[in-house]
Design an enzyme around this catalytic site. Sequence first.
Site, PDB file in Angstrom:
ATOM      1  N   GLY A  11     110.330 -16.676  41.514  1.00  0.00           N
ATOM      2  CA  GLY A  11     109.480 -17.862  41.365  1.00  0.00           C
ATOM      3  C   GLY A  11     109.767 -18.566  40.046  1.00  0.00           C
ATOM      4  CB  ALA A  22     117.045 -20.334  23.740  1.00  0.00           C
ATOM      5  NE  ARG A  72     110.100 -15.930  46.115  1.00  0.00           N
ATOM      6  CZ  ARG A  72     109.403 -15.699  45.012  1.00  0.00           C
ATOM      7  NH1 ARG A  72     109.709 -14.696  44.219  1.00  0.00           N
ATOM      8  NH2 ARG A  72     108.374 -16.463  44.690  1.00  0.00           N
ATOM      9  CG  ASP A 103     107.775  -7.426  39.333  1.00  0.00           C
ATOM     10  OD1 ASP A 103     107.941  -8.495  39.949  1.00  0.00           O
ATOM     11  OD2 ASP A 103     106.940  -6.568  39.661  1.00  0.00           O
ATOM     12  CB  THR A 125     106.944 -14.367  36.334  1.00  0.00           C
ATOM     13  OG1 THR A 125     105.818 -14.390  37.238  1.00  0.00           O
ATOM     14  CG2 THR A 125     106.734 -13.208  35.382  1.00  0.00           C
ATOM     15  CG  ASP A 127     102.575 -13.900  39.088  1.00  0.00           C
ATOM     16  OD1 ASP A 127     102.097 -15.034  39.193  1.00  0.00           O
ATOM     17  OD2 ASP A 127     103.129 -13.306  40.031  1.00  0.00           O
ATOM     18  CG  ASP A 129     103.786  -9.837  37.362  1.00  0.00           C
ATOM     19  OD1 ASP A 129     104.642 -10.400  36.660  1.00  0.00           O
ATOM     20  OD2 ASP A 129     103.875  -9.765  38.596  1.00  0.00           O
ATOM     21  NE  ARG A 171     104.277 -11.862  44.477  1.00  0.00           N
ATOM     22  CZ  ARG A 171     105.551 -12.176  44.426  1.00  0.00           C
ATOM     23  NH1 ARG A 171     106.175 -12.466  45.523  1.00  0.00           N
ATOM     24  NH2 ARG A 171     106.210 -12.179  43.288  1.00  0.00           N
ATOM     25  NE  ARG A 251     106.681 -20.866  41.253  1.00  0.00           N
ATOM     26  CZ  ARG A 251     106.856 -20.403  42.490  1.00  0.00           C
ATOM     27  NH1 ARG A 251     105.984 -19.536  42.985  1.00  0.00           N
ATOM     28  NH2 ARG A 251     107.875 -20.762  43.207  1.00  0.00           N
TER      29      ARG A 251
END
Length: 318
Positions: A11, A22, A72, A103, A125, A127, A129, A171, A251
């Site tokens: 994502g 960078a 993906r 991840d 991301t 998220d 996470d 998610r 996003r």
Amino acid sequence: MKKIGVLTSGGDAPGMNAAVRAVVRKAIYHDLEVVGVHQGYQGLIEGKFRSLELGDVGDIIQRGGTMLHSARCLEFKEESGQQKAIDQMKREGIEGLVIIGGDGSYRGALALTEKGFPAVGIPGTIDNDIRGTDYTIGFDTASNTVIEAIDKIRDTATSHDRTFIIEVMGRDAGDIALWTGLAGGAETIVIPEETFNLDEIVYRLQRGKERGKKHSIIVVAEGVMSGTELKVELGKRGIDTHVSVLGHMQRGGSPTVRDRVLASMMGAHAVELLMQDIGGRAIGIRNKSVVDYSFSEVFESVHVLDEAMYKLSKELSI
Ligand code: ADP
Ligand code: F6P
């Protein structure tokens, strides 16, 4: 190392462009060549490569999305797909790879490393996470997008004495919901890391009503249930709600200062590692310092929610 590759995967997240910039600028500063890979692991398998010069990453630091595009790719989960990608990189003379993603993308980075190809990961991301880093690139921007929406919904909720359910992304992780719920004064925050109790939500809404509160905001992370499903459940318990699903707008958008700085620091660190022939490392930020650690550390345990923050959100929304 003389030539490195960079790709964005999974994502997209605001700040990915700043990270690509960078990587490219830092590498060229140190006389390395950089190859951009179009569409993540899919492009790696298909050899969608393009040499990146200083000017190619001009005017992108402020842009959302990713100039390299993302994808993906199921084929990359197979060993054969990973080997094809390595063969493509070898043909192109790429000796190390920077992967900017979540991840899932890190699992791909680990697979490359285990096959002897040096790869480093930058956490991109919304998220937040990824284990081992305080923040991921994109989380701050997405949270600010969400809070703007919550504030606006609160205006109309107040005018019409309504209860709103706001469904946000996340998610498996509730960070977006927790941070924005706390910052937006939500009465209830529903996140995957905490036990979900419908009766408690009803109790909290009724308690508020009894003390004259006529509107409420419930923030639900999509990983628990959809806003519409929650509406149905509350409806069965006599509570009428309106639902707002924020979706993919979370996003997009221009990255915040925090995300741009984070991306710049992490991108540069990734190049420093590859210049020393070091692969197999995830990059993170801990207490304002950029750190790197092994991919296995990322997967050894699950993302931990800030329990103190969750407790505080409950205390402040009585
Ligand atoms: P994110 O990186 O945002 O978590 P995904 O979970 O969709 O997004 O992962 C992005 C891509 O990473 C996948 O499409 C796939 O190509 C690759 N990937 C995910 N899991 C694995 C795995 N176990 N092994 C190798 N590659 C993987
Ligand atoms: O991982 C980032 C994320 O935005 C999640 O919050 C969300 O569940 C998922 O990606 C949505 O993925 P897609 O854009 O493929 O629908």
